[in-house]
Design an enzyme around this catalytic site. Structure first.
Site, mmCIF file in Angstrom:
data_model
loop_
_atom_site.group_PDB
_atom_site.id
_atom_site.type_symbol
_atom_site.label_atom_id
_atom_site.label_comp_id
_atom_site.label_asym_id
_atom_site.label_seq_id
_atom_site.Cartn_x
_atom_site.Cartn_y
_atom_site.Cartn_z
ATOM 1 N N THR A 179 0.842 -1.176 0.000
ATOM 2 C CA THR A 179 0.000 0.000 0.000
ATOM 3 C C THR A 179 0.883 1.232 0.000
ATOM 4 O O THR A 179 2.050 1.158 0.364
ATOM 5 C CB THR A 179 -0.876 -0.016 1.281
ATOM 6 O OG1 THR A 179 -1.642 -1.207 1.300
ATOM 7 C CG2 THR A 179 -1.805 1.178 1.372
ATOM 8 N N GLY A 234 -1.182 -3.897 5.383
ATOM 9 C CA GLY A 234 -2.081 -4.981 5.752
ATOM 10 C C GLY A 234 -2.605 -4.872 7.176
ATOM 11 O O GLY A 234 -3.031 -3.816 7.639
#
EC number: 2.3.2.2
Length: 575
Positions: A383, A466
């Site tokens: 991310t 995550g």
């Protein structure tokens, strides 16, 4: 990045004060560098060139939102290992005009042509991590235009132009990105369109090598010229439809054409004089609020950072919050009809102080819990997180992701981006809140965060990675509030990562062994031994500790303070 564990260990051994992970020179908490301070504008991203694009955008008269979108577009090009326009986006924005926070849930839904029955009939017990089946509608472009429509100043084509230029002329690949790119290529090259658009003769680009993506330049140019609908209803959407029809996928033009993100109210909780804000489910942000509510019941002015007591209480609070995360966090639109009105009440119950008090009572002070059940109320993620702030006081907390690695590997020829594999997070189990259904948003790991104090904006921050994200959010808040660290120290301090809680995805394997506790280098051996005595299973892992960026508003001096993650390629800078 790779030198940080050694530096932390050296700092601990030389300072003689391991509980605070003290700096070897000053005796203060360890930091890789000083905070960045600037009077007018600040940007913190995981790539130095993206940070510079954000600052240049604001120098040209753009708002913090223009800067955030410009940086996000650049990161989709420069850090495709973590994000891109094939993924989803969430944001929290402080608007200085209305003096309030706004939230946007830019997550996409599952294909309407794909059903739970199809998975069952074809023998699936889990949704695979790659290929066409985990693909969901990408929500990023919609989110850009929704956020820009409310908070932007510059034309979108001007906001996207720096990324278009870099995509055509090339940019040098940075070290951490090159590492993760190299890991993804062998896994994803079998999917159509990936090797042709994301490798150099079948290999990943190396550190310092110029990377160009003319296909992405063309796609961004089309979006900037024709607007949001060019992606969801125009030629791009038709090419996506044809690609998935040809390659065993279920995503269709109609899924794209009907997509719409959602403005949502951020939810918050008080923690020792500050308010911490997250977005409600289908994301996992309220797990951070649940953990903070539990931990607020302990006096951390008497519990040193890095002590066994600190780590033990943190981990046990995480286990309790994550048990609820596995049971209750899902798309509220798919709660049973009579429970939909109760979805908001469920969130408020989970983040309430009295609920936290009941959960806190389950923590044994001297023993690690091996199994934890959800309360009685209704892990590899890649991310990017970025934050921007402008001269008018607008602050943007934005997170965006393709989910696992570089996503699904599905890269439509000529478009220059990879689709996310977020659908892997669905459960193939009827009756579970996160069970797969057509047109449903999956459980989401990516979460932006914000802290206010006395009704004023204080810190815009995030910790990507995550299931590490809510754990990281809590650690940053505690480091700032409980342990008195500054913005950079709060990010550089060694981190705690617990793995093995019951997960809201896949086969829902329940935690029955207490899980595994990873401790980053920098915690004293005395702490580790005491944690083992309490029943924690300790292991040392390299890399699951997330990626942090932050901007704080110093109202007394009228300046911004920035900090960037020492474990990434990033940069905080301002003017």
């Amino acid at each position: 990045m790779r030198h940080l564990p050694a530096l932390l260990a050296l700092a601990t051994s030389l300072a003689g004060a391991p509980a605070m992970c003290a700096d070897r020179i000053t005796g203060q908490p360890f930091a890789t560098r000083s905070e960045v301070i600037a009077p007018e504008a600040m940007a913190a991203t995981s790539h130095p060139l993206a940070t510079q694009i954000a600052l240049d955008t604001m120098r040209r008269g753009g708002s913090a939102m223009d800067a955030a979108i410009a940086a996000n577009a650049a990161l989709g090009l420069m850090e495709p290992t973590g994000n891109g326009i094939g993924g989803d986006l969430f944001a929290i924005v402080w608007d200085p005009k209305t003096k309030k926070l706004y939230g946007y849930n830019g997550s996409g839904r599952s294909p309407r042509a794909l059903t739970l029955e199809w998975f069952q009939e074809n023998g699936y017990t889990e949704i695979p991590p790659h290929g066409p089946l985990p693909v969901t509608v990408p929500g990023t472009v919609d989110a850009w235009f929704a956020l820009h429509g409310r908070f932007g100043r510059l034309p979108m084509r001007e906001v996207l132009q720096p990324s278009i230029d870099y995509a055509r002329k090339g940019h040098p690949v940075h070290e951490t990105i090159a590492h993760y790119w190299g890991r993804s290529v062998p896994v994803l090259s079998k999917w159509p369109g990936f090797a042709e658009q994301f490798t150099i003769n079948g290999r990943a680009p190396r550190k310092g090598e110029l990377w160009r993506n003319p296909n992405l330049a063309n796609t961004l140019e089309t979006i900037g010229r024709e607007g949001r609908d060019a992606f969801y209803k125009g030629e791009v959407a038709r090419r996506i439809d044809a690609y998935f029809r040809q390659n065993g996928g279920f995503l269709r033009y109609e899924d794209l054409a009907t997509h719409q993100g959602e403005w949502v109210e951020p939810v918050g909780t008080g923690y020792r004089g500050v308010e911490v804000w997250e977005l409600p489910p289908n994301g996992q942000g309220i797990a951070a609020l649940q953990m903070l509510n539990i931990l607020e019941g302990y006096d951390f002015s008497r519990i040193p950072f890095g002590s066994a007591e600190h780590v033990h209480l943190f981990v046990e609070a995480k286990k309790l919050a994550f048990a609820d995360r596995a049971r209750w966090y899902a798309d509220p639109d798919f709660f049973p009809e009579d429970d939909r009105k109760a979805a908001q009440a469920l969130v408020q119950r989970l983040i309430s102080k009295d609920y936290a008090a009941g959960r806190r009572a389950l923590i044994a002070p001297d023993r690690a819990a091996r199994a934890v059940d959800a309360g009685a109320v209704l892990n590899q993620g890649d991310t990017i997180y970025l934050t921007t702030a402008d001269k008018d006081g607008m602050m943007v907390s934005l997170i965006q992701s393709n989910y696992r690695g570089m996503g699904s590997g599905m890269a439509p020829p000529g478009l220059g981006f990879i689709f996310q594999d977020r659908g892997e997070q669905f459960v193939l189990k009827p009756g579970h809140p996160n069970s797969y259904a057509p047109g449903k948003r999956p459980f989401h790991t990516i979460i932006p965060a914000f802290i206010t104090r006395d009704g004023k904006p204080w810190v815009s921050f995030g910790v990507m990675g995550g299931a590490m994200q809510p754990q990281g959010h809590v650690q940053i808040v505690m480091n700032l509030v409980d342990f008195g660290m500054n913005l950079q120290e709060a990010g550089d301090a060694p981190r705690i990562h617990h793995d093995g809680s019951t997960d809201p995805a896949g086969q829902l394997v329940e935690m029955r062994d207490g899980g595994v506790l990873n401790l980053e280098t920098g915690f004293p051996y005395e702490t580790i031994r005491e944690l083992m005595r309490r029943g924690h299973r300790i292991q040392f892992a390299d890399g699951p500790y997330g990626g942090y960026q932050a901007i704080a508003r110093d109202h007394e001096n009228g300046v911004y303070v920035g900090a960037s993650e020492s474990r990434k390629d990033g940069q905080a800078a301002g003017y």
